[in-house]
Write an enzyme that holds these catalytic residues in place. Sequence first.
Site, short mmCIF file in Angstrom:
data_model
loop_
_atom_site.label_atom_id
_atom_site.label_comp_id
_atom_site.label_asym_id
_atom_site.label_seq_id
_atom_site.Cartn_x
_atom_site.Cartn_y
_atom_site.Cartn_z
N CYS A 199 0.98 -1.27 0.13
CA CYS A 199 -0.10 0.14 -0.08
C CYS A 199 0.93 1.12 0.13
O CYS A 199 2.07 1.19 0.11
CB CYS A 199 -0.82 -0.17 1.14
SG CYS A 199 0.02 0.20 2.84
N ALA A 240 3.45 1.47 2.81
CA ALA A 240 4.38 0.60 2.53
C ALA A 240 5.43 1.41 1.71
O ALA A 240 6.52 1.28 1.61
CB ALA A 240 4.09 -0.61 1.98
N ARG A 296 13.58 -3.19 6.80
CA ARG A 296 14.55 -2.91 5.84
C ARG A 296 15.69 -4.21 5.83
O ARG A 296 15.56 -5.11 6.81
CB ARG A 296 15.57 -1.93 6.29
CG ARG A 296 14.80 -0.46 6.59
CD ARG A 296 14.05 -0.06 5.26
NE ARG A 296 15.05 -0.27 4.20
CZ ARG A 296 14.67 -0.32 2.93
NH1 ARG A 296 13.29 -0.37 2.35
NH2 ARG A 296 15.53 -0.25 1.81
N HIS A 304 5.60 6.24 -2.86
CA HIS A 304 6.84 6.90 -3.32
C HIS A 304 6.55 8.10 -3.61
O HIS A 304 7.37 9.23 -3.52
CB HIS A 304 7.34 6.20 -4.49
CG HIS A 304 7.36 4.53 -4.43
ND1 HIS A 304 7.26 3.48 -5.32
CD2 HIS A 304 7.67 3.76 -3.42
CE1 HIS A 304 7.26 2.55 -5.03
NE2 HIS A 304 7.57 2.35 -3.70
#
Length: 480
Positions: free
Chosen positions: A59, A62, A93, A192
């Site tokens: 999503c 994320a 990570r 992003h």
Amino acid sequence: MNRDEVQQLIQEVLEVYPEKAKKDRAKHLAVNDHSLEQSKKCIVSNRKSLPGVMTIRGCAYAGSRGVVWGPIKDMIHISHGPVGCGQYSRAGRRNYYVGHTGIDTFSEMNFTSDFQERDIVFGGDKKLSKLIEEIEMLFPLNKGITIQSECPIGLIGDDIESVAKKMAAKSNKTIVPVRCEGFRGVSQSLGHHIANDTIRDWVLHKRDGDHSFQGTPYDVAILGDYNIGGDAWASRILFEEMGLRVVAMWSGDGTLPEMELGSKVKLNLVHCYRSINYITRHMEEKYGIPWIEYNLFGPTKIAESLRKIAAHFDDRIKEGAERVIAKYTPLMEAIIAKYRPRLEGKKVMLYVGGLRPRHVVGAYEDLGMDVIGTGYEFAHNDDYDRTIKEVKDSTLLYDDVTAYELEEFVKRLRPDLIGSGIKEKYIFQKMGIPFRQMHSWDYSGPYHGYDGFAIFARDMDMTLNNPSWSKLKAPWLKAA
């Protein structure tokens, strides 16, 4: 398989769907056609996943928390909302970083405002302010804070921007509110974009008018390399060997001061176009900084990229690129001589996010391997525009492929190796098909650069030629 045979395979796999679903999914499956200039004539992407099918997407939260902001190691990233999203983003990570966790590095720690029912009813602004005060008391060496909004924050309308401004003034640090609620957009891709916009609005201008930085004509930034298995370090070695000065590297192994230096470089080197192109386009418009994509998977693409980057500079850098290529060529020839006979002709299917469905194709080809199918979890059509030029004609392309479709394609095409993510790993391994995680290199790496290619070739050989695969039988095929 030729183009007609692959198209026939697509039609057969789609037969199980109801008519409406079949029509929708058919738009996302295609056969590569080198006669086409643009992918939009063969495949549709960046559309909402079809309800009822098993998408593998993430999503918007994320995309921001996990990808763009998460790797900034000297900042603390608050998951603002219920504990679930925060918990499942903890230690998410996959890459290396340096520093002392909890002292000056925080990427592996979990910070959440842990929303409860009363916060949903009365709002969480005061709780968020108190959390930031506690963070400042307990972790005074943090360089800044981001507030990563989970879904409920967008629904109840908490004013995180106001909290960020107030607490930034109080602490004299950078505090970034990120409206990355998971329900936004169709996948993590919008996360992003949102994260890039907050870098633009809250970070990048910090050193405008500050001329204290001593620049050189060779200053560059590495953007969008998330340092999986040390990839960014392997890339940086080559750029610095050819004479460039890497003054900023984010977001993998990145820091807030490096991000603030972004406006000072002469060229942005872009690795993951999908996650970072938004901010590089802004930097080109506002600061006049050009950007260029590069691909450091496999010696063929490495040489192409080093020469392409060097073409932006003077003869010193061009000579440096040739020197680097010449230095490593005998080593790469030795690697290929060792591994190609063991891998030649093997078929690969990929399904990954970001850039890898197209970037790793050259590395496999350097080893004599053939990518017969590839696709993205959250690509846009400009990603497929690049992909159709990288893979062979008649290659099977799939966008946001469902679990059913991918399994059927694998059963019919019988690849020798699958490269995908953790969600697919155990299914295909139980089927007895060699598998490599291409999100995290199965905790190996680096795979970038000349150093990385040696590891890539070794890993593919160890995986593919492991004799254990022939001894496996899928549990669902065994007699009860």
